[in-house]
Design a protein around this motif. Structure first.
Motif, short mmCIF file in Angstrom:
data_model
loop_
_atom_site.label_atom_id
_atom_site.label_comp_id
_atom_site.label_asym_id
_atom_site.label_seq_id
_atom_site.Cartn_x
_atom_site.Cartn_y
_atom_site.Cartn_z
N ARG A 264 0.87 -1.17 0.00
CA ARG A 264 0.00 0.00 0.00
C ARG A 264 0.91 1.22 0.00
O ARG A 264 1.58 1.52 0.99
CB ARG A 264 -0.92 0.01 1.21
N ILE A 282 1.45 -5.18 2.77
CA ILE A 282 0.15 -5.72 3.17
C ILE A 282 -0.04 -7.13 2.62
O ILE A 282 -1.18 -7.61 2.51
CB ILE A 282 -1.00 -4.81 2.70
N THR A 285 -1.63 -9.21 5.20
CA THR A 285 -3.04 -8.84 5.33
C THR A 285 -3.87 -9.40 4.18
O THR A 285 -4.98 -9.91 4.40
CB THR A 285 -3.18 -7.31 5.38
#
Length: 778
Positions: A264, A282, A285
């Motif tokens: 990101r 990320i 994630t």
């Protein structure tokens, strides 16, 4: 006397001159008076201006005498201004310090001698006042005689402001250093671009991410971390953010350390200075999001496999998910999916006949809508018109949603009815049994008994109606026993079955001559079962068997003596035959022919085999009779087994086999070397003879918490289950399927030798795959 006109004229002129002079003197005096007043006013104004000025003059004469304003004494923290410069030294928080006065005196003397100006700063001890001193030689027209003129300024406020600015600057430098250190130590890549969108600063994480040597090299080479996306480079995106003066955030994929990672990326414009940026990894994630989606899909698939219907309504009372059992239970149409309102769901369920028949359905439905705001789970039973019985559980969630669970309990109710029937059947069965039975609860109370129970003990059946405890039952039984003290043993049997969860038993003799067998059995539900059997007839048969047992013991003593004699009778002739054959082989009776040597070798081999078979038969017979001598000693297992294997090295090599011996050197065991060695040797001999050429034999030694395990396995021909059973009995099938005795009783003897050490022998064999024999000795 008369004056002449000339005299009068002269006198008039003299008087006029005198009057004129007096007038001029009066005018001049008046002018001087006005000038003096003006000077005095100007002097007062000047003195007032000097008093109000931010700087106060101080004259220091050559002899050290000082002249100045009394206001200066207040600056120095003194009550009044002293006469000499050296008297500026005060005490107890007043005046200047000794070092300050000495320094000021030196500067003043230098200025008086060399006319060199000087500057210095003074801080009055014990106060926050800061003074600036500017000194120089005084103008001779103002202060003749070489005096020094000092101008003293009060810059306390300026000094405080300066100190504050210095502190702010120091703090700003510290904050900047900390910020730079924080950026450098940050685990995520960070960078700064100038107004031209070119890299000017990168941190260590950026350098490591792009694989650069240093930050300077990365900036010099303009190495970009983010690849171009849709034709736009990272610099172009940063330039757009600077032009729009709006932060730009995007998720892109880039390669870091040879791996594709999701990042990101944020570009933050900093006015006209440039654009700052950072990238957050990320990937984890994203992986978690993918895993969450996969988990959600798997959970929904799992819920579809359940037999219980599960549905979830969100905080807006709309259906979020419903598994297949729930849809089948409420006859939901195939097209109806997520987003169905709870009120509509209830209405359609009623139309499909999947809700109970109620008089006021709107009011009933309104009460069910209140489930969303309930504090605890709500459970209801819904009997439907078609005979279906649903158990509904409404579980409100903290976020305002509702989980609805529907369980079809129609079959369970049918099973409950069947259970009742089975219970009645069990009661009838209990009453029909020949044995006397009673079930006791963990607290000692009788719960269930059959009709025979009170009659066996000779007590009144009405005594059972009150469900007596075990102690009360013992009190009722005691008078009917031949030895009333045995009644306590019955109570211990009940206690062992209910509380100790152990199966115990015993026998009691009644006063009427009957003998009862009592056993306590723990039941799975926590209760205990007391069984009573009349064994009077079997007891009499047991007495007869006991007499026969005495006769058998006498016969066993005869067998023991026979084995002792046969051991000597078998071994002595064989030893003699073997000894004479060895003498013949050595040439003691003359040189033998080749055929004679073959005969002698055959005799020796047969004697050895026959000796081994005799020893096996005798040891097996002694083991079965309990006379096998075992002399245990502490031995190292690995060297011991290695020696047993070495003794069969020739047979292994001749058979073209490979043997793998595994085990730790720390394993020790308490055993009889000779007997245990014979047991392991028998297993090795069987493995060698049953394994074809090129086969493998494995001997594995392992130490366990409660003993050692010795495993001998091969990949030979193996045995079927029937063949293994015969081998355990000392029999083996030949090629034609006929039973034959194979090398005596090797496997039964091995089992007897192992059991004599307190161990166990397990043999697993499969035809065509091999055999595995496992010895465990504690």
């Amino acid at each position: 006397m008369e004056l002449s006109p000339i005299v009068l004229v002269l006198i008039g002129l003299l008087l006029a001159a005198w009057t004129a002079a007096a007038a001029w003197l009066m005018l001049a005096a008046s002018a001087r008076a006005r000038g003096a007043e003006t000077a005095r006013k100007a002097s007062r104004r000047m003195a007032r201006m000097i008093d109000e000025a931010p700087a106060i003059p101080l004259v220091v004469r050559t002899d050290g005498r000082i002249e100045g304003s009394e206001r200066l004494a207040g600056w120095f923290g003194l009550d009044k201004l002293p006469q000499f410069l050296s008297e500026l030294v005060g005490g107890q928080g007043k005046g200047l310090s000794q070092d300050q006065v000495i320094t000021l005196t030196e500067h003043v003397r230098r200025a008086q001698k060399t006319a060199a100006p000087f500057r210095m700063a003074l801080t009055v001890p014990g106060s926050q006042r800061s003074l600036a001193v500017r000194g120089a030689l005084a103008d001779p027209q103002v202060f003749p005689g070489g005096a020094a003129l000092l101008w003293i300024f009060d810059f306390s406020e300026s000094e405080n402001e300066l100190a504050r600015l210095r502190a702010d600057a120091a703090r700003a430098r510290g904050d900047f250093a900390a910020l730079v250190g924080l950026i450098e130590a940050a685990p995520l890549p960070m960078w700064f671009r100038g107004p031209d969108a070119r890299l000017k600063l990168v941190n260590g994480a950026y350098v490591r991410a792009v694989g650069g040597e240093s930050a300077e090299a990365v900036v010099a080479g303009q190495v970009e971390l983010i690849e171009a996306v849709e034709g736009l480079t990272a610099a172009q995106v940063a330039a757009q953010a600077a032009e729009q003066r709006q932060p730009v955030e995007r998720v892109v994929a880039t390669t870091i350390d040879g791996q594709r990672r999701s990042m990101r990326v944020s570009d933050l414009p900093l006015g006209d200075e440039g654009v700052a940026g950072y990238a957050v990894d990320i990937e984890e994630t994203e992986e978690q999001a993918r895993a969450l989606r996969a988990f959600r899909d798997a959970q929904r698939q799992m819920l579809d496999q359940l037999g219980v219907g599960v549905a979830q309504f969100d905080a807006d009372h709309r259906l979020g998910f419903a598994n297949q059992p729930f849809r089948r239970t409420f006859s939901m149409r195939p097209g109806v999916g997520e987003g169905l309102e709870f009120e509509r769901f209830m209405r359609e369920s009623r139309e499909a006949g999947r809700t109970p028949e109620v008089r006021d359905f709107p009011a009933w439905r309104k009460e069910r809508i209140e489930w969303f705001s309930a504090d605890d789970a709500i459970e209801e039973n819904w009997p439907l018109g078609d005979g279906t019985h649903l158990r509904i559980v409404a579980q409100p969630m903290p976020d305002g949603s509702l989980v609805l669970i529907a369980e079809d309990r129609t079959e369970q109710l049918a099973l409950a009815a069947t259970r009742d029937t089975l219970l009645r059947t069990r009661t009838a069965t209990f009453d029909s049994l020949f044995e006397a039975l009673a079930v006791f609860a963990p607290d000692g109370h009788m719960q269930l008994w059959n009709r025979r129970f009170p009659s066996v003990w000779g007590i009144d059946p009405d005594e059972m109606d009150g469900h007596p405890t075990a102690e009360q039952l013992v009190a009722l039984i005691a008078p009917n026993l031949d030895n009333p003290k045995q009644a306590q043993g019955i109570g211990e049997v009940v206690r062992g079955a209910t509380l100790d969860r152990k199966q115990t038993g015993g026998r009691v003799a009644l006063a009427d001559g009957r003998t009862l067998e009592v056993a306590g059995v723990p039941l799975p539900d926590g209760n205990g079962l007391l069984t009573v059997l009349d064994i009077t007839d079997s007891q009499m048969a047991e007495d007869a068997l006991r007499q026969r047992n005495k006769a058998l013991e006498a016969a066993d003593e005869v067998k023991t003596r026979f084995l002792a004699n046969m051991s000597y009778e078998f071994r002595t002739p064989l030893t003699s035959i073997g000894g004479f054959a060895e003498l013949l082989e050595s040439g003691a009776a003359g040189e033998l022919t080749d055929q004679g040597r073959e005969y002698v070798a055959a005799i020796i081999e047969s004697v050895q085999r026959l000796t081994a078979q005799v020893e096996n038969v005798l040891d097996l017979s002694q083991s079965e009779a309990g006379l096998l001598p075992i002399s245990k000693q502490r031995i190292d297992l690995l060297p011991f087994v290695t020696k047993v294997v070495r003794d069969r090295e020739a047979a292994i090599v001749d058979g073209g086999l490979s043997l793998d011996l595994r085990g730790g050197a720390s394993a020790k065991i308490s055993a009889d070397e000779r007997q245990l060695g014979r047991a392991i040797g028998q297993l090795l001999d069987n493995a060698i003879s049953a394994t074809p050429k090129g086969g493998k034999i494995l001997v594995d030694l392992s130490r366990r918490k409660d003993g050692v395990r010795i495993v001998v396995s091969d990949n030979g021909s193996g045995m079927t289950r029937a063949e293994l059973s015969r081998a355990l009995d000392g029999l083996q099938s030949d090629v034609d399927g006929n039973l034959e005795r194979r090398q005596g009783l090797g496997i039964p003897l091995t089992r007897q030798l192992v059991e004599a050490h307190g161990g166990t022998l397990d043999i697993v064999s499969r035809k065509g795959e091999g055999t595995t024999a496992s010895i465990f000795i504690p």
